[in-house]
Design a protein around this motif. Structure first.
Motif, mmCIF file in Angstrom:
data_model
loop_
_atom_site.group_PDB
_atom_site.id
_atom_site.type_symbol
_atom_site.label_atom_id
_atom_site.label_comp_id
_atom_site.label_asym_id
_atom_site.label_seq_id
_atom_site.Cartn_x
_atom_site.Cartn_y
_atom_site.Cartn_z
ATOM 1 N N UNK A 616 0.820 -1.213 0.000
ATOM 2 C CA UNK A 616 0.000 0.000 0.000
ATOM 3 C C UNK A 616 0.851 1.258 0.000
ATOM 4 N N UNK A 617 2.131 1.109 -0.308
ATOM 5 C CA UNK A 617 3.019 2.266 -0.340
ATOM 6 C C UNK A 617 3.363 2.809 1.024
ATOM 7 N N UNK A 618 3.273 1.961 2.050
ATOM 8 C CA UNK A 618 3.539 2.405 3.414
ATOM 9 C C UNK A 618 4.872 1.843 3.906
ATOM 10 N N UNK A 619 5.574 2.622 4.722
ATOM 11 C CA UNK A 619 6.818 2.148 5.303
ATOM 12 C C UNK A 619 7.779 3.277 5.603
ATOM 13 N N UNK A 620 8.686 3.046 6.562
ATOM 14 C CA UNK A 620 9.733 4.023 6.895
ATOM 15 C C UNK A 620 10.885 3.801 5.915
ATOM 16 N N UNK A 621 10.752 4.401 4.741
ATOM 17 C CA UNK A 621 11.650 4.083 3.632
ATOM 18 C C UNK A 621 12.889 4.964 3.567
ATOM 19 N N UNK A 622 12.913 6.091 4.311
ATOM 20 C CA UNK A 622 13.969 7.076 4.119
ATOM 21 C C UNK A 622 14.701 7.366 5.419
ATOM 22 N N UNK A 623 16.031 7.541 5.292
ATOM 23 C CA UNK A 623 16.854 7.866 6.465
ATOM 24 C C UNK A 623 16.648 9.310 6.883
ATOM 25 N N UNK A 624 16.642 10.202 5.919
ATOM 26 C CA UNK A 624 16.495 11.622 6.228
ATOM 27 C C UNK A 624 15.999 12.387 5.026
ATOM 28 N N UNK A 625 15.579 13.638 5.233
ATOM 29 C CA UNK A 625 15.044 14.476 4.174
ATOM 30 C C UNK A 625 15.604 15.883 4.287
ATOM 31 N N UNK A 626 15.622 16.581 3.153
ATOM 32 C CA UNK A 626 16.052 17.975 3.112
ATOM 33 C C UNK A 626 15.005 18.776 2.352
ATOM 34 N N UNK A 627 14.900 20.069 2.677
ATOM 35 C CA UNK A 627 13.834 20.916 2.150
ATOM 36 C C UNK A 627 14.414 22.219 1.606
ATOM 37 N N UNK A 628 13.663 22.820 0.675
ATOM 38 C CA UNK A 628 14.111 24.059 0.048
ATOM 39 C C UNK A 628 12.899 24.871 -0.378
ATOM 40 N N UNK A 629 13.027 26.203 -0.309
ATOM 41 C CA UNK A 629 12.019 27.115 -0.850
ATOM 42 C C UNK A 629 12.718 28.073 -1.805
ATOM 43 N N UNK A 630 12.105 28.308 -2.954
ATOM 44 C CA UNK A 630 12.662 29.228 -3.948
ATOM 45 C C UNK A 630 11.549 30.150 -4.446
ATOM 46 N N UNK A 631 11.878 31.428 -4.495
ATOM 47 C CA UNK A 631 10.987 32.401 -5.149
ATOM 48 C C UNK A 631 11.649 32.827 -6.451
ATOM 49 N N UNK A 632 10.923 32.686 -7.544
ATOM 50 C CA UNK A 632 11.443 33.054 -8.856
ATOM 51 C C UNK A 632 10.778 34.332 -9.340
ATOM 52 N N UNK A 633 11.569 35.181 -9.963
ATOM 53 C CA UNK A 633 11.065 36.389 -10.626
ATOM 54 C C UNK A 633 11.469 36.291 -12.090
#
Length: 768
Positions: A616-633
């Protein structure tokens, strides 16, 4: 006063030179920077050996055909030709592959993509080798190619394993949940090439024991060794991979189908054999980003809070599986983005076609879905009459929230902080505030458009990636730190591919041991494995192994002193090359204590285990995550559809800054790679044939295309499970910037912009 006395007095009065910066947190320059800038750095294409032969590979001109016969007679009879090999000459496994072993070394009965290897030649001159390869006569029965991934479900099997590589049905929450507002979208992402600065090159040298040494710009030397050994019918101990200078890598830069003929020809001829691929061969051989078709439906309540996300994601894997299973897992897991979604139902497929093979490219899977879910957020904002940034803020993920895979986000996830930082950063001045003759129009200086047709748009993108391998991958790296005569040496098979590992390793040892002079040894497979250089592995896993080994050496160094003064080593500290005790009684230098000693230690780093996604696509599959925000003009000429990116403001979750200059360079490079995916980079393959496989037909962004890039915020909230608390930084800006640029073009034009790269007709406003 004599000249000698004056000189002596001046020397005595001169201040001592400032010590060079070292340790974590400073911008230590790369050790190989001077050699690279002066052109003396030894790349794989520069290799030479006595008695050298040259190799060439014959590749299929068809994307799909049955091989009726292969005649090598004319090629073998040409003067100067020493060997011609085909599938019949492979002594070991006839197939190979990074994720799944399904790719032939040489095609035997059928070719499945344009450029598939058929035969290889070794000759005493490169021109002779190329002519001999062209002299191999192959009779084909041309077949209709399957190039539409949607047709792959019903088409005849292209491979004995079938056309479906993997299907992931993700189920999370209540399937009957509905929102007050619903938006739909259909999105297409093109085929991006990693386009390494230097094309593939290598040298194979036969060994007296019947083995072979491969000198390659490999980013996964132990994986390449094991594959070569299996194909060549040798034990791994009889194959050695030596890593030469890597001319940049943003993916699995080495095509193993290129490496394997080298070893085979060296063993067949008993001579060193060199192969330097042309740019066309490089485009035809190595893996590309997965072209992707995405269908989305977002449900939200009247306030704009997400209720449910439904999506179908179809990855075109090309002819062979490669790492498509891993890419699909990332795409499905991150299909909703860094947002809280109570109910999610995602269907993901990866299928074989007769298109060029797809594989690992920075942010695989995550980049494609980011472009789609951010387009959906723009549609929701427009339908609700809400500010796009504010709508996103109502839904962003935070530490402790749950992903649609059921995994709890335990790492720092400051998504709201990142978005607020780019939203509040001052906008660049409008063109009307500058003289018209100073405008930089879309299309470049002296652009074809008119200032009156230019519209400015501001858009946002929020992206996330996973770090390290996923779904139960055993991530491990080993490192040895040796100190002798005050000089430290690091032995670790982590390849320096431009990500800065060699610099980081030096900084770690300097920080832990207080030693100024640190060398990183060349990499080969006589060292223990460190794994592939992707997904930030070496910052985390290899850097962690170096740190642990250095700390073990530190204990060896401090134990005699601690014993002498009746205290534990924990009460001693090393700072700026000095060893001091907590009470100030002991004060000496590292150099004095190391005098005449040789200390060394070996350590491993293995992150906590993960698990595969279930049915069902469930599980603790990842060790860690990183995030980013970008504003484009962006500025868009709405009459001709040309787009100029004016500015990209970036805020990123980095855990801890280990080298400020290096980190900024990696973020800027990632943003620029994403810019290419957004506007120019698309390897076109009509009916499976690669068109213009060169750097004139494939449009990489240049310095003139790069906008002002402002890193407005780096959130240093340390991840407690990562060594030093740091996160890898290269992939997540690649994932995020295309979505932000597309969002800005939508804001400027009012057009949906549902395809990457953005075509001019998508930015034209009729009657605008």
């Amino acid at each position: 006063m004599t000249n000698e006395a004056a000189t002596a007095q001046a020397v005595e009065a001169a201040p001592e030179p400032e010590p060079l910066p070292h340790g974590l947190g400073v911008s230590l320059p790369a050790a190989d920077a001077r050699a690279k800038t002066e052109g003396t750095f030894p790349y794989a294409a520069d290799l030479w050996a006595e008695g050298l032969l040259w190799a060439a590979v014959l590749r299929s001109p068809h994307p799909h055909a049955r091989i009726v016969s292969i005649d090598t007679t004319h090629a073998r009879e040409m003067p100067g030709v020493r060997a011609v090999v085909t599938h019949e000459d492979v002594p070991g496994d006839p197939v190979h592959g990074r994720g799944t072993a399904d790719r032939p070394v040489f095609a035997s009965e059928v070719v499945r993509h344009h450029g598939e290897p058929i035969a290889a030649v070794a000759a005493d001159h490169p021109d002779t080798a190329r002519m001999a390869a062209a002299a191999v006569i192959v009779e084909y029965e041309v077949l209709d190619p399957v190039t539409d991934p949607e047709q792959a479900f019903e088409a005849e099997p292209l491979h004995p394993d079938g056309n479906l590589i993997r299907h992931i049905p993700l189920r999370h929450g209540d399937p009957d949940a509905v929102g007050d507002v619903v938006v739909d979208g259909l999105y297409r992402i093109g085929r991006q090439d990693p386009a390494p600065i230097g094309a593939e090159a290598g040298l194979a040298v036969p060994r007296p024991d019947g083995g072979v040494e491969l000198y390659l710009a490999s980013t996964d030397p132990h994986g390449d060794r094991d594959t070569a050994a299996a194909v060549l019918g040798l034990t791994p101990e009889r194959v050695k991979v030596v890593v030469t200078g890597v001319p940049g890598a943003t993916a699995d830069r080495e095509d193993r189908g290129f490496q394997l003929p080298l070893g085979l020809l060296a063993l067949r001829t008993g001579c060193p054999v060199k192969l330097a691929a042309t740019r066309e061969e490089s485009f035809l051989g190595h893996a590309h980003r997965h072209p992707t078709l995405l269908r989305y439906r977002h449900h939200a309540d009247a306030e704009g809070r997400l209720v449910k996300v439904e999506a179908q994601i179809l990855l075109d894997a090309g002819a062979y599986a490669d790492t498509s299973s891993e890419a699909l897992a990332a795409a499905v897991a991150f299909a909703c983005g860094p947002y809280v979604v109570p109910h999610a139902f995602i269907e993901g497929w990866a299928v074989r076609t007769n298109n060029p093979p797809s594989g690992h490219v920075r942010g695989e899977g995550a980049m494609q879905v980011c472009a789609a879910y951010e387009a959906q957020m723009d549609k929701l904002a427009k339908k609700l009459g809400a500010d796009p940034a504010e709508l996103r803020l109502r839904n962003v993920l935070a530490t402790g929230d749950v992903l649609p895979t059921g995994q709890t986000v335990t790492c720092p996830a400051p998504v709201a902080e990142l978005l607020e930082a780019v939203r509040d950063f001052p906008l660049p001045p409008l063109p009307k505030d500058t003289p018209e003759d100073e405008w930089l129009l879309p299309g470049g200086p002296e652009g074809a458009g008119e200032p009156g047709a230019v519209r400015r748009g501001v858009g946002y993108g929020l992206g996330m990636v996973h770090m390290l391998g996923a779904e139960g991958a055993d991530e491990v790296s080993t490192a040895t730190v040796r100190v002798q005569d005050g000089v430290a040496t690091v032995l670790c098979a982590a390849v320096e591919s431009g990500q800065g590992f060699s610099t980081l390793a030096r900084q770690i040892v300097q920080e832990v041991l207080g030693v100024d002079e640190v060398h990183v040894a060349p990499v080969d497979t006589d060292q223990p494995t460190a794994g592939a250089g992707c997904r930030g592995r070496h910052t985390w896993v290899s850097g962690g192994a170096v740190e642990r080994a250095a700390k073990m050496v530190r204990t060896q160094l401090l134990q005699p002193l601690a014993h002498k003064f009746g205290m534990s080593t924990e009460l001693l500290q090393i700072t700026d090359g000095k060893i001091t005790s907590y009470d100030g009684v002991l004060s000496t230098t590292v150099a004095e204590e190391l005098d005449g000693k040789e200390l060394w230690a070996t350590a491993q780093c293995r992150p906590h285990p993960t698990e595969p996604l279930d049915g069902s696509g469930q599980g603790d599959a990842f060790v860690g995550m990183a995030f980013c925000a970008i504003r484009a003009v962006v500025d868009v000429d709405i009459e001709i559809g040309s787009v100029r990116v004016v500015e990209l403001a970036v805020a990123q979750d980095v855990g801890r800054v280990l080298n400020p200059v290096q980190l900024a360079a990696r973020i800027e490079a990632g943003v620029t790679q994403g810019l290419g995916a957004a506007l120019t980079e698309n390897l076109r393959t009509p009916r499976g044939l690669v068109r213009h496989p060169d750097l004139t037909g494939y449009a990489l962004p240049t310095a003139l295309d790069a906008p002002d890039i402002h890193i407005v915020k780096l959130v240093e909230e340390r991840d407690v499970v990562a060594p030093f608390g740091a996160k890898a930084v290269s992939a997540v800006p690649v994932v995020t910037s295309p979505a932000a640029i597309a969002s800005a073009v939508r804001a400027a034009t009012g057009r949906p912009v549902n395809r990457l790269p953005i075509r001019p007709q998508a930015a034209v406003v009729t009657g605008g």
